[in-house]
Design a protein around this motif. Structure first.
Motif, PDB file in Angstrom:
ATOM      1  N   ARG A 245     -16.776 -31.666  21.926  1.00 29.86           N
ATOM      2  CA  ARG A 245     -15.757 -31.085  22.223  1.00 29.86           C
ATOM      3  C   ARG A 245     -14.599 -31.224  21.041  1.00 29.86           C
ATOM      4  O   ARG A 245     -13.624 -30.603  21.184  1.00 29.86           O
ATOM      5  CB  ARG A 245     -15.104 -31.657  23.359  1.00 29.86           C
ATOM      6  CG  ARG A 245     -16.154 -31.560  24.695  1.00 29.86           C
ATOM      7  CD  ARG A 245     -15.355 -32.153  25.946  1.00 29.86           C
ATOM      8  NE  ARG A 245     -15.144 -33.576  25.942  1.00 29.86           N
ATOM      9  CZ  ARG A 245     -14.253 -34.390  26.099  1.00 29.86           C
ATOM     10  NH1 ARG A 245     -13.286 -33.749  26.119  1.00 29.86           N
ATOM     11  NH2 ARG A 245     -14.208 -35.526  25.988  1.00 29.86           N
TER      12      ARG A 245
ATOM     13  N   GLU B  75     -18.118 -20.394  20.113  1.00 25.72           N
ATOM     14  CA  GLU B  75     -17.677 -19.831  21.374  1.00 25.72           C
ATOM     15  C   GLU B  75     -18.374 -20.402  22.600  1.00 25.72           C
ATOM     16  O   GLU B  75     -19.472 -20.623  22.666  1.00 25.72           O
ATOM     17  CB  GLU B  75     -17.897 -18.164  21.477  1.00 25.72           C
ATOM     18  CG  GLU B  75     -17.161 -17.425  20.263  1.00 25.72           C
ATOM     19  CD  GLU B  75     -17.489 -16.020  20.394  1.00 25.72           C
ATOM     20  OE1 GLU B  75     -17.674 -15.600  21.302  1.00 25.72           O
ATOM     21  OE2 GLU B  75     -17.245 -15.162  19.221  1.00 25.72           O
TER      22      GLU B  75
ATOM     23  N   GLU C  79     -12.843 -25.261  23.749  1.00 28.06           N
ATOM     24  CA  GLU C  79     -13.155 -24.999  22.326  1.00 28.06           C
ATOM     25  C   GLU C  79     -14.465 -26.351  22.279  1.00 28.06           C
ATOM     26  O   GLU C  79     -14.515 -27.318  22.997  1.00 28.06           O
ATOM     27  CB  GLU C  79     -12.016 -25.807  21.451  1.00 28.06           C
ATOM     28  CG  GLU C  79     -10.983 -24.963  21.418  1.00 28.06           C
ATOM     29  CD  GLU C  79      -9.878 -25.348  20.315  1.00 28.06           C
ATOM     30  OE1 GLU C  79     -10.351 -26.182  19.466  1.00 28.06           O
ATOM     31  OE2 GLU C  79      -8.938 -25.187  20.544  1.00 28.06           O
ATOM     32  N   ARG C  80     -15.579 -25.612  21.509  1.00 30.62           N
ATOM     33  CA  ARG C  80     -16.737 -26.570  21.146  1.00 30.62           C
ATOM     34  C   ARG C  80     -16.885 -26.504  19.908  1.00 30.62           C
ATOM     35  O   ARG C  80     -16.461 -25.388  18.941  1.00 30.62           O
ATOM     36  CB  ARG C  80     -17.833 -26.185  21.984  1.00 30.62           C
ATOM     37  CG  ARG C  80     -17.744 -26.059  23.591  1.00 30.62           C
ATOM     38  CD  ARG C  80     -18.166 -27.559  23.988  1.00 30.62           C
ATOM     39  NE  ARG C  80     -17.917 -27.575  25.372  1.00 30.62           N
ATOM     40  CZ  ARG C  80     -18.335 -28.777  26.018  1.00 30.62           C
ATOM     41  NH1 ARG C  80     -18.151 -29.901  25.197  1.00 30.62           N
ATOM     42  NH2 ARG C  80     -18.143 -28.948  27.204  1.00 30.62           N
ATOM     43  N   TYR C  81     -17.797 -27.422  19.332  1.00 24.60           N
ATOM     44  CA  TYR C  81     -18.088 -27.260  17.755  1.00 24.60           C
ATOM     45  C   TYR C  81     -19.517 -27.828  17.569  1.00 24.60           C
ATOM     46  O   TYR C  81     -19.936 -28.629  18.289  1.00 24.60           O
ATOM     47  CB  TYR C  81     -17.164 -28.345  16.947  1.00 24.60           C
ATOM     48  CG  TYR C  81     -15.788 -28.033  17.002  1.00 24.60           C
ATOM     49  CD1 TYR C  81     -15.244 -27.347  16.212  1.00 24.60           C
ATOM     50  CD2 TYR C  81     -14.700 -28.582  18.244  1.00 24.60           C
ATOM     51  CE1 TYR C  81     -13.663 -26.798  16.299  1.00 24.60           C
ATOM     52  CE2 TYR C  81     -13.554 -28.261  18.067  1.00 24.60           C
ATOM     53  CZ  TYR C  81     -12.968 -27.206  17.273  1.00 24.60           C
ATOM     54  OH  TYR C  81     -11.777 -26.901  17.350  1.00 24.60           O
TER      55      TYR C  81
ATOM     56  N   PRO D 204     -17.172 -24.198  14.269  1.00 23.41           N
ATOM     57  CA  PRO D 204     -16.550 -23.771  15.756  1.00 23.41           C
ATOM     58  C   PRO D 204     -17.634 -22.855  16.537  1.00 23.41           C
ATOM     59  O   PRO D 204     -18.032 -22.008  15.691  1.00 23.41           O
ATOM     60  CB  PRO D 204     -15.068 -23.041  15.520  1.00 23.41           C
ATOM     61  CG  PRO D 204     -14.868 -23.286  14.186  1.00 23.41           C
ATOM     62  CD  PRO D 204     -16.034 -23.698  13.378  1.00 23.41           C
TER      63      PRO D 204
END
Length: 121
Positions: A47, A80, A85-87, A78
């Motif tokens: 996150r 979608e 937001e996620r990475y 990054p």
């Protein structure tokens, strides 16, 4: 109005005055979904965008066996997500021991990594 001791009131306890800076540290535990794994490192979902080149301690758990590993953040991408937001974070293992390498081989053989990651990585 009579004095009422408040929760957390420490005025009755011994205190020390700090002169200058006092450094501290904070450890936080975050479960990171494992997306891909190999003997050289791992791809996880986070996150938070972790800092490149930062070194972290991670615990790799499988079949009631836990290995403590040091990892270095090599890339942060990054992605979608409907969950905010996620990475995707790429970790490089720093000197994993024989026990950790055996555990990694068992996880890979069991096919427990997220199959969706194969098309993204």
């Amino acid at each position: 109005m009579p004095y009422k001791e408040r929760l957390g009131d420490r005025r009755g306890d011994l205190r020390f005055e700090i002169i200058g800076q006092l450094w501290g540290s904070l450890d936080a535990v975050e479960l990171l979904p494992l997306r891909n794994l190999g003997t050289g490192g791992a791809l996880v979902e986070s996150r938070l965008p972790l800092k490149l080149e930062a070194v972290h301690a991670v615990r790799l758990m499988f079949e009631e066996k836990v290995n403590q590993l040091q990892v270095r953040v090599r890339h942060v991408t990054p992605m979608e997500s409907t969950d905010g937001e996620r990475y995707l974070v790429g970790f490089e293992f720093i000197d994993p021991g024989a026990s950790a390498l055996e555990q990694i081989d068992r996880i890979v053989a069991a096919g427990l990594c997220d199959p969706a990651a194969r098309s993204e990585a």
